[in-house]
Structure formats: C-alpha cells, structure tokens
Design a protein around this motif. Structure first.
Motif, PDB file in Angstrom:
ATOM      1  N   SER A   1      69.788   8.768  16.219  1.00 34.74           N
ATOM      2  CA  SER A   1      70.295  10.127  16.435  1.00 34.74           C
ATOM      3  C   SER A   1      69.457  10.922  17.434  1.00 34.74           C
ATOM      4  O   SER A   1      69.713  12.108  17.643  1.00 34.74           O
TER       5      SER A   1
ATOM      6  N   PHE B   1      57.880  11.774  14.529  1.00 35.64           N
ATOM      7  CA  PHE B   1      57.637  11.319  15.902  1.00 35.64           C
ATOM      8  C   PHE B   1      56.736  12.312  16.645  1.00 35.64           C
ATOM      9  O   PHE B   1      55.932  11.931  17.481  1.00 35.64           O
TER      10      PHE B   1
ATOM     11  N   LEU C   1      67.093   4.359  19.537  1.00 35.63           N
ATOM     12  CA  LEU C   1      67.132   5.822  19.516  1.00 35.63           C
ATOM     13  C   LEU C   1      67.816   6.453  18.314  1.00 35.63           C
ATOM     14  O   LEU C   1      67.417   7.522  17.851  1.00 35.63           O
TER      15      LEU C   1
ATOM     16  N   THR D   1      69.799   6.665   8.390  1.00 33.81           N
ATOM     17  CA  THR D   1      68.365   6.414   8.636  1.00 33.81           C
ATOM     18  C   THR D   1      67.728   7.388   9.637  1.00 33.81           C
ATOM     19  O   THR D   1      66.700   7.081  10.241  1.00 33.81           O
TER      20      THR D   1
ATOM     21  N   ALA E   1      66.241  -1.319  13.860  1.00 35.47           N
ATOM     22  CA  ALA E   1      67.189  -1.630  12.780  1.00 35.47           C
ATOM     23  C   ALA E   1      66.977  -3.081  12.403  1.00 35.47           C
ATOM     24  O   ALA E   1      67.641  -3.978  12.908  1.00 35.47           O
TER      25      ALA E   1
HETATM   26  C1  SAM Z   1      66.798   2.826  12.104  1.00 35.62           C
HETATM   27  S1  SAM Z   1      67.942   3.395  13.282  1.00 35.62           S
HETATM   28  C2  SAM Z   1      67.018   4.544  14.252  1.00 35.62           C
HETATM   29  C3  SAM Z   1      67.071   5.923  13.668  1.00 35.62           C
HETATM   30  C4  SAM Z   1      66.356   6.924  14.523  1.00 35.62           C
HETATM   31  N1  SAM Z   1      64.933   6.743  14.484  1.00 35.62           N
HETATM   32  C5  SAM Z   1      66.709   8.355  14.073  1.00 35.62           C
HETATM   33  O1  SAM Z   1      65.793   9.106  13.686  1.00 35.62           O
HETATM   34  O2  SAM Z   1      67.878   8.696  14.119  1.00 35.62           O
HETATM   35  C6  SAM Z   1      68.033   1.999  14.333  1.00 35.62           C
HETATM   36  C7  SAM Z   1      69.011   2.109  15.485  1.00 35.62           C
HETATM   37  O3  SAM Z   1      68.927   0.883  16.218  1.00 35.62           O
HETATM   38  C8  SAM Z   1      70.195   0.636  16.786  1.00 35.62           C
HETATM   39  N2  SAM Z   1      70.243  -0.794  17.169  1.00 35.62           N
HETATM   40  C9  SAM Z   1      70.552  -1.863  16.410  1.00 35.62           C
HETATM   41  N3  SAM Z   1      70.415  -2.994  17.115  1.00 35.62           N
HETATM   42  C10 SAM Z   1      70.000  -2.626  18.340  1.00 35.62           C
HETATM   43  C11 SAM Z   1      69.662  -3.336  19.504  1.00 35.62           C
HETATM   44  N4  SAM Z   1      69.729  -4.664  19.568  1.00 35.62           N
HETATM   45  N5  SAM Z   1      69.260  -2.627  20.587  1.00 35.62           N
HETATM   46  C12 SAM Z   1      69.190  -1.269  20.557  1.00 35.62           C
HETATM   47  N6  SAM Z   1      69.525  -0.535  19.475  1.00 35.62           N
HETATM   48  C13 SAM Z   1      69.900  -1.214  18.384  1.00 35.62           C
HETATM   49  C14 SAM Z   1      71.186   1.082  15.747  1.00 35.62           C
HETATM   50  O4  SAM Z   1      72.431   1.402  16.341  1.00 35.62           O
HETATM   51  C15 SAM Z   1      70.468   2.303  15.143  1.00 35.62           C
HETATM   52  O5  SAM Z   1      70.924   3.496  15.725  1.00 35.62           O
END
Ligand code: SAM
Length: 254
Positions: free
Chosen positions: A205, A181, A203, A174, A41
């Motif tokens: 969802s 994957f 991760l 997103t 993110a």
């Molecule tokens: C782009 S989304 C991932 C979506 C995932 N690939 C899917 O298909 O659902 C990025 C995720 O990173 C998490 N996130 C944000 N900052 C983070 C951090 N510092 N460490 C771990 N997760 C984090 C958010 O809560 C979000 O769920």
C-alpha cells in the motif's frame, strides 16, 4: 543491461513500478540505493499458517483472489538468493538494508541473508496488540538489519525492540504502519546526508514510500500487483499535495 535509466528522478522525487521485485531491481543501476526497507510476501508463511480449511492470518475487508490477498514471492532459497544478490548490487558501498520477516520465514530464510550481508541486528517489532496463533499468539515480527560496507546509524541509543501499534482493520492486507519504516529510515539517514534514495521492491500500500517522503528522501518501489500500485499512487500523490496519509487517516507533521 537495458532500461537502466529507471533511477532518474525528474520532476517527482519518487518512482513506482508495477513489476516483479527481481525485475525492478535488475533495472536499477549498480551502487545507486542508500536504504532498502522491505516487507516481502513470503510464500512459506501462508503454507505454515493453515488451520483446518482456513488460514489464521487476520481479517481484511478484501477477501483476495482464490483465498490469497496477493501473489506471493516464491521464497525458495534459489529465488531468494537472486533477490538478495540484486539487493546487494544496487546498494551503495555504505548503505543499509532492512528486511521484514515473520517467525517462519526468519527460520527458513534468515540464514540465506548471511550469505550476502553481514547481519547486524534482528529487531523485534512488538505490534502492541495480540494476534492469531496456534499456541502462543503472535504479537511480533522481525526486521533483519544489515549493511553493505560500514555505515553507522544515526542514534546509538535506539534499542532493538520497537513497540509500534499494528494497523487494525487496514485498508490493504498486511499494511504496515508508516512509523515502522520511518524509524528504519531515521536510523539510517545520517546528519547532513541529503538526496538519499530509499527502495522497497514489495511496496504493497506504499507505507515505505510515505515514510521516505516524510524523511525528505527520494523513493523507488514496485509491486507485482496492479491494485497495490494504484493504491500507492493515490496515497503518495495525496500525501505530496495535502500532507494527508489517506490510509492512516492522520495529518502527518513534518
Ligand atoms: C507484505 S505485502 C507489503 C505490505 C506493505 N509493506 C504495506 O505496508 O502495505 C507484500 C507485497 O508484495 C507483493 N508481491 C508479491 N510477490 C511479488 C513479487 N514477486 N514482486 C513484487 N511484489 C510482489 C504483493 O502484491 C504485496 O503487495
């Protein structure tokens, strides 16, 4: 370093944690992961995508908190470097990493990846459906593919443009298609390789987890959001018990 037992899979072939990505990685032993697939993110993207008072990043049922769907990873070069060095440390000697980027973060952070990994390809994800955009509307994202040591891919006739329809009206902001994957893992799992461990520290969802389990791999992942972990847990457990992916609502053939 304490708490290094995080990688032990006992009865389950997956483990997910409500943790910040860097904390999760720091709790994983050296040279223990076969494939990292991840979709961070990035904070930069939201800053670039402002349009008037709003943001042009799509519509979801969930409006998020204070205008944001989830916490962003602070993608300063310094923080991103810590993340990448941890990725490098946890990967096995012959292993692969796939990191997803939008066009903004690719320009600002793509070069930082080169300091840690030899970048082999920038794969274009063609989402097949036109998205938002100020000028040319976006229909693509990028997957930076790198390795630690030398490891081939399973099929040398795969090209670097992947047309996979993006998820419309996703249940998680997103949310990426499992197929995306799955294609990464399929390319990196060589014939006769067993018990591979796939890791996704952002991760969301749980799409990467479903792809890993579908590929008969073990999975370790984390997310800073409690909600993401709860959604992923339910999704993974239903997949294991019923072979149904509740967020893509398709029966998955193995
Ligand atoms: C782009 S989304 C991932 C979506 C995932 N690939 C899917 O298909 O659902 C990025 C995720 O990173 C998490 N996130 C944000 N900052 C983070 C951090 N510092 N460490 C771990 N997760 C984090 C958010 O809560 C979000 O769920």
């Amino acid at each position: 370093m304490k708490n290094k037992k995080i990688i032990e899979f006992k009865k389950k072939n997956y483990a997910i944690f409500n943790q910040d990505a860097i904390t999760l990685l720091k709790n994983i032993p050296d040279s223990s992961i076969d494939i990292i697939v991840t979709d961070p993110a990035y904070s930069g993207m939201n800053n670039h995508l402002k349009l008037g008072k709003g943001r042009i990043v799509g519509k979801y049922k969930d409006k998020g908190e204070r205008g944001k769907w989830f916490k962003e990873f602070i993608d300063t070069e310094e923080n991103y470097s810590i993340f990448l060095s941890e990725c490098f440390r946890v990967l096995k000697e012959k292993s692969h990493i796939y990191i997803m980027f939008d066009s903004y973060s690719l320009l600002s952070l793509g070069s930082v990846v080169r300091k840690y990994f030899p970048v082999k390809n920038i794969i274009v994800w063609d989402k097949a459906i036109i998205g938002m955009g100020h000028y040319f509307r976006r229909q693509s994202e990028f997957i930076l593919f790198s390795s630690k040591g030398k490891k081939p891919i399973s099929n040398r006739s795969t090209n670097d443009v992947w047309s996979i329809k993006r998820i419309v009206r996703s249940k998680y902001p997103t949310q990426k298609p499992v197929e995306l994957f799955y294609k990464m893992i399929f390319a990196s799992k060589l014939k006769d390789e067993k018990n591979l461990i796939v890791c996704d520290p952002f991760l969301g969802s749980g799409s990467a987890a479903i792809a890993a389990l579908k590929s008969n791999c073990n999975f370790i992942g984390g997310d800073i959001s409690k909600k993401a972990i709860s959604i992923s847990n339910k999704r993974i457990q239903t997949f294991i018990k019923k072979k149904i992916d509740i967020l893509e609502e398709k029966k998955i053939k193995k």
